[in-house]
Design a protein around this motif. Sequence first.
Motif, PDB file in Angstrom:
ATOM      1  N   ARG A 105      -0.065   6.932   1.076  1.00 28.69           N
ATOM      2  CA  ARG A 105      -0.815   5.833   0.474  1.00 28.69           C
ATOM      3  C   ARG A 105      -0.439   5.693  -1.001  1.00 28.69           C
ATOM      4  O   ARG A 105      -0.127   6.679  -1.672  1.00 28.69           O
ATOM      5  N   ARG A 106      -0.492   4.462  -1.486  1.00 30.32           N
ATOM      6  CA  ARG A 106      -0.226   4.171  -2.886  1.00 30.32           C
ATOM      7  C   ARG A 106      -1.058   5.075  -3.805  1.00 30.32           C
ATOM      8  O   ARG A 106      -2.240   5.277  -3.580  1.00 30.32           O
ATOM      9  N   ALA A 123      -4.351   8.648   3.569  1.00 29.84           N
ATOM     10  CA  ALA A 123      -3.487   9.493   2.743  1.00 29.84           C
ATOM     11  C   ALA A 123      -3.411  10.861   3.399  1.00 29.84           C
ATOM     12  O   ALA A 123      -4.442  11.460   3.706  1.00 29.84           O
ATOM     13  N   TYR A 174     -10.010   5.506   4.138  1.00 27.96           N
ATOM     14  CA  TYR A 174     -10.513   4.667   3.056  1.00 27.96           C
ATOM     15  C   TYR A 174     -11.199   3.437   3.646  1.00 27.96           C
ATOM     16  O   TYR A 174     -10.978   3.072   4.804  1.00 27.96           O
ATOM     17  N   TYR A 180       0.803  -1.213   0.000  1.00 24.17           N
ATOM     18  CA  TYR A 180       0.000   0.000   0.000  1.00 24.17           C
ATOM     19  C   TYR A 180       0.845   1.276   0.000  1.00 24.17           C
ATOM     20  O   TYR A 180       0.311   2.382  -0.130  1.00 24.17           O
ATOM     21  N   GLY A 236      -7.149  -0.234   3.802  1.00 21.57           N
ATOM     22  CA  GLY A 236      -5.790   0.267   3.682  1.00 21.57           C
ATOM     23  C   GLY A 236      -5.545   1.538   4.477  1.00 21.57           C
ATOM     24  O   GLY A 236      -6.424   2.057   5.167  1.00 21.57           O
ATOM     25  N   PRO A 237      -4.323   2.090   4.377  1.00 21.77           N
ATOM     26  CA  PRO A 237      -3.905   3.222   5.198  1.00 21.77           C
ATOM     27  C   PRO A 237      -4.488   4.546   4.713  1.00 21.77           C
ATOM     28  O   PRO A 237      -4.975   4.651   3.594  1.00 21.77           O
TER      29      PRO A 237
END
Length: 311
Positions: A195-196, A275, A269, A108, A272-273
């Motif tokens: 974040r990705r 941003a 989100y 991620y 996931g993590p």
Amino acid sequence: MRLLLNAAGIALASIAICASAVLISRSPGGAPSAPATCPQRWGGAGIGGWVPQATGIDGAEASLVPGEPVAATICAYPGENFRPGGERLAGTRTLTGQATAMARDLAYLPVTTENRDGPCTAVGGPMTNYLIRFAYPGGEAIWVGTAEEVNACVTTTNGTTTSEAYMGPSITAAYRTGTWKVVRPDDPCDGPAQRRGQNEWMVPGRPVSVLVCGEAASSGARRPRAQHGRQAATSLAAALNSPDTRPSDHTCQGGESTHSRVFHYLFGYADGPPAGVVVWIGCVPGLDNGLLQADVDDSILNQAMRLTPRG
């Protein structure tokens, strides 16, 4: 006046832990559960950013750890950050049942195949370089190099792509305990968060919430904050994504005025993590997510004022 912004616009002071104990995961019969594959010395000349072999696994350009590995062996090389490189192997720790979750969290992180250098603080202290060998069911493996150090100024790489996101405390905790869990600050306003996709968009994907953090009234005081839902997060993300962006150099000019204000936005989100984005009104460029920066326009300014937390 040039002011330094860190990767999420939020200062994070972390103390590096020197993992010097030899920790070997063993099977019930007493034999090591995985062969010792760690190099005896750290082969790089810096902090993180080195692996003994680049990978040929599909997806390695887009993710630090693609796919679903079945085991992760952490190799620890403790030393000092003012003379990095050549540290001796201090020990290993193998994670099996949690390797997929660890790989997923590292996947991620935002990545880039470009060489990018930025300013770092220069506090001297202990540092631990790490190599992590992720093994796959078919016998393939991928190496990831990273580190924990007091300035959190670390490059993480699989030999093909790199990330500036800092995972040092999480890797150290996994090495010491054999359990994988992302270490996050007690107060999310203390960040950092990346974040990705943030190498392409100020706010990637479809956030479902946004936490707006203002400036503390005094040193040590709790930051004022306001939590908003999907509608506000979507609208604010659209505004932050509207200006033309350029690679971040983690600095801005100005900001010393009594009228300047700093806001930190953490977009949540469904998976996931978060941003993180910083908006610094009165500093140019005033918009930064750690990988990209842009100028603050009227749309962003209006959103910032409307969502301002009350202290």
